[in-house]
Design a protein around this motif. Structure first.
Motif, mmCIF file in Angstrom:
data_model
loop_
_atom_site.group_PDB
_atom_site.id
_atom_site.type_symbol
_atom_site.label_atom_id
_atom_site.label_comp_id
_atom_site.label_asym_id
_atom_site.label_seq_id
_atom_site.Cartn_x
_atom_site.Cartn_y
_atom_site.Cartn_z
ATOM 1 N N GLY A 24 5.463 34.299 -5.603
ATOM 2 C CA GLY A 24 4.434 32.814 -4.528
ATOM 3 C C GLY A 24 4.354 33.173 -3.296
ATOM 4 N N GLU A 25 5.928 33.273 -2.687
ATOM 5 C CA GLU A 25 6.024 33.157 -1.585
ATOM 6 C C GLU A 25 6.498 34.063 -0.972
ATOM 7 O OE1 GLU A 25 9.405 30.598 -1.552
ATOM 8 O OE2 GLU A 25 8.402 29.024 -2.587
ATOM 9 N N ALA A 26 7.030 35.838 -1.081
ATOM 10 C CA ALA A 26 7.188 37.187 -1.337
ATOM 11 C C ALA A 26 6.294 37.661 -1.111
ATOM 12 C CB ALA A 26 9.143 37.298 -1.456
ATOM 13 N N LEU A 27 5.616 37.250 -2.320
ATOM 14 C CA LEU A 27 4.489 38.461 -2.061
ATOM 15 C C LEU A 27 3.086 37.651 -1.703
ATOM 16 C CD1 LEU A 27 4.956 39.964 -6.149
ATOM 17 C CD2 LEU A 27 5.490 40.411 -3.816
ATOM 18 N N GLY A 28 3.141 36.382 -2.048
ATOM 19 C CA GLY A 28 2.334 35.218 -1.443
ATOM 20 C C GLY A 28 0.803 35.637 -2.488
ATOM 21 N N LEU A 29 1.491 35.597 -3.413
ATOM 22 C CA LEU A 29 0.112 35.752 -4.675
ATOM 23 C C LEU A 29 -0.992 34.499 -4.933
ATOM 24 C CD1 LEU A 29 1.496 37.634 -7.476
ATOM 25 C CD2 LEU A 29 -0.190 37.876 -5.637
ATOM 26 N N ALA A 30 -2.048 33.996 -4.879
ATOM 27 C CA ALA A 30 -2.334 32.512 -4.781
ATOM 28 C C ALA A 30 -2.034 31.738 -6.349
ATOM 29 C CB ALA A 30 -4.328 33.045 -4.254
ATOM 30 N N VAL A 31 -1.985 30.572 -6.496
ATOM 31 C CA VAL A 31 -2.627 29.800 -7.168
ATOM 32 C C VAL A 31 -3.510 29.794 -8.195
ATOM 33 C CG1 VAL A 31 -1.517 27.750 -8.530
ATOM 34 C CG2 VAL A 31 0.288 29.593 -6.869
ATOM 35 N N TYR A 32 -3.538 30.230 -9.505
ATOM 36 C CA TYR A 32 -4.861 29.785 -10.020
ATOM 37 C C TYR A 32 -4.520 28.309 -10.935
ATOM 38 C CZ TYR A 32 -8.223 29.928 -14.141
ATOM 39 O OH TYR A 32 -9.165 29.533 -15.640
ATOM 40 N N ARG A 33 -3.745 28.260 -11.614
ATOM 41 C CA ARG A 33 -3.189 26.790 -11.850
ATOM 42 C C ARG A 33 -1.242 27.077 -12.286
ATOM 43 N NH1 ARG A 33 -3.130 26.505 -18.546
ATOM 44 N NH2 ARG A 33 -3.182 24.574 -17.717
ATOM 45 N N GLU A 34 -1.045 25.380 -12.512
ATOM 46 C CA GLU A 34 -0.177 24.954 -12.462
ATOM 47 C C GLU A 34 0.047 23.809 -13.870
ATOM 48 O OE1 GLU A 34 3.187 24.664 -9.266
ATOM 49 O OE2 GLU A 34 1.421 24.942 -8.682
ATOM 50 N N PHE A 35 1.368 24.304 -14.592
ATOM 51 C CA PHE A 35 1.350 23.624 -16.275
ATOM 52 C C PHE A 35 2.675 23.193 -16.061
ATOM 53 C CE2 PHE A 35 1.194 27.583 -17.470
ATOM 54 C CZ PHE A 35 2.342 27.710 -17.994
ATOM 55 N N GLY A 36 2.700 21.803 -16.787
ATOM 56 C CA GLY A 36 4.462 21.646 -17.400
ATOM 57 C C GLY A 36 5.075 20.520 -15.968
ATOM 58 N N THR A 37 6.002 20.848 -16.136
ATOM 59 C CA THR A 37 6.861 19.377 -15.265
ATOM 60 C C THR A 37 8.499 20.528 -14.591
ATOM 61 O OG1 THR A 37 7.594 18.063 -16.170
ATOM 62 C CG2 THR A 37 5.716 17.657 -15.214
ATOM 63 N N GLY A 38 8.902 20.204 -13.157
ATOM 64 C CA GLY A 38 10.056 20.411 -13.274
ATOM 65 C C GLY A 38 10.434 21.887 -13.403
ATOM 66 N N SER A 39 11.313 22.723 -13.112
ATOM 67 C CA SER A 39 11.643 23.728 -13.536
ATOM 68 C C SER A 39 11.693 24.682 -13.733
ATOM 69 C CB SER A 39 13.952 23.676 -13.544
ATOM 70 O OG SER A 39 14.302 23.283 -14.203
ATOM 71 N N GLU A 40 11.037 24.158 -15.071
ATOM 72 C CA GLU A 40 10.162 24.830 -16.272
ATOM 73 C C GLU A 40 9.129 25.415 -16.073
ATOM 74 O OE1 GLU A 40 12.550 27.223 -17.971
ATOM 75 O OE2 GLU A 40 14.374 25.849 -17.052
ATOM 76 N N ARG A 41 8.547 24.684 -15.535
ATOM 77 C CA ARG A 41 6.664 24.739 -15.040
ATOM 78 C C ARG A 41 6.239 26.005 -15.115
ATOM 79 N NH1 ARG A 41 7.892 23.931 -9.543
ATOM 80 N NH2 ARG A 41 6.904 24.897 -8.617
ATOM 81 N N GLY A 42 5.313 26.735 -15.603
ATOM 82 C CA GLY A 42 4.155 27.654 -15.446
ATOM 83 C C GLY A 42 3.423 27.674 -14.349
ATOM 84 N N VAL A 43 3.208 28.663 -14.086
ATOM 85 C CA VAL A 43 2.164 29.060 -12.817
ATOM 86 C C VAL A 43 1.952 30.041 -13.433
ATOM 87 C CG1 VAL A 43 2.146 29.690 -10.598
ATOM 88 C CG2 VAL A 43 3.617 27.750 -10.644
ATOM 89 N N VAL A 44 0.392 30.176 -12.982
ATOM 90 C CA VAL A 44 -0.924 31.259 -13.068
ATOM 91 C C VAL A 44 -1.138 32.054 -11.720
ATOM 92 C CG1 VAL A 44 -2.295 32.028 -14.398
ATOM 93 C CG2 VAL A 44 -1.249 30.661 -15.565
ATOM 94 N N TYR A 45 -1.220 33.335 -11.502
ATOM 95 C CA TYR A 45 -0.991 33.612 -10.202
ATOM 96 C C TYR A 45 -2.663 34.972 -10.426
ATOM 97 C CZ TYR A 45 3.424 32.428 -8.729
ATOM 98 O OH TYR A 45 4.295 31.152 -8.801
ATOM 99 N N PHE A 46 -3.470 34.771 -9.228
ATOM 100 C CA PHE A 46 -4.685 35.721 -9.892
ATOM 101 C C PHE A 46 -3.695 36.967 -9.296
ATOM 102 C CE2 PHE A 46 -6.890 31.171 -8.095
ATOM 103 C CZ PHE A 46 -8.569 32.045 -8.879
ATOM 104 N N LEU A 47 -4.359 37.972 -9.651
ATOM 105 C CA LEU A 47 -3.644 39.313 -10.282
ATOM 106 C C LEU A 47 -4.520 40.280 -10.096
ATOM 107 C CD1 LEU A 47 -0.901 40.505 -9.606
ATOM 108 C CD2 LEU A 47 -1.047 40.985 -12.224
#
Length: 130
Positions: A24-47
């Protein structure tokens, strides 16, 4: 025949927070969606034409055979940006014998990522008869 509507690569990192920071930060991929909470949350990036889901946790890094392929418009510009953001570049951009300009980086778990530029006039941009 199965009609596939969408697809994504599921990546289970050994350190989810570290991998989210990388993609998310170093490669700068855009976020499609996030789910869950806390340190174990999931992130789906556009690729590009697909998605990369970074979720869950694994005790071991992904298998050595797993590699990602990302096409960019300008490999030299991507190299400069990655270097500025502290991404370790395994191989700088180089025109390969097959005509593609390729650079290799790796994520925090060692997943190798090909960053590829398809130059003007390359056969991948041209399909005879179409």
């Amino acid at each position: 025949m199965v009609h596939v509507l969408s697809s994504r690569v599921l990546l289970r990192p050994t350190d989810p927070e570290r991998s989210r920071a990388f993609y998310g930060e170093a490669l700068g991929l855009a976020v499609y969606r996030e789910f869950g909470t806390g340190s174990e949350r999931g992130v789906v990036y556009f690729l590009g034409g697909g998605f990369l889901e970074v979720s869950g946790r694994s005790e071991a890094p992904p298998a050595p055979g797993l590699e990602l392929w990302m096409q960019v418009a300008d490999a030299a510009a991507a190299h400069e940006e990655f270097t500025r953001r502290g991404v370790a570049v395994l191989e700088p951009p180089e025109r390969k014998p097959w005509g593609l300009i390729e650079m290799w980086i790796a994520d925090p778990d060692g997943v190798r990522i090909a960053v590829v530029e398809v130059p003007e006039g390359h056969p991948m941009r041209y399909r005879p008869g179409i």
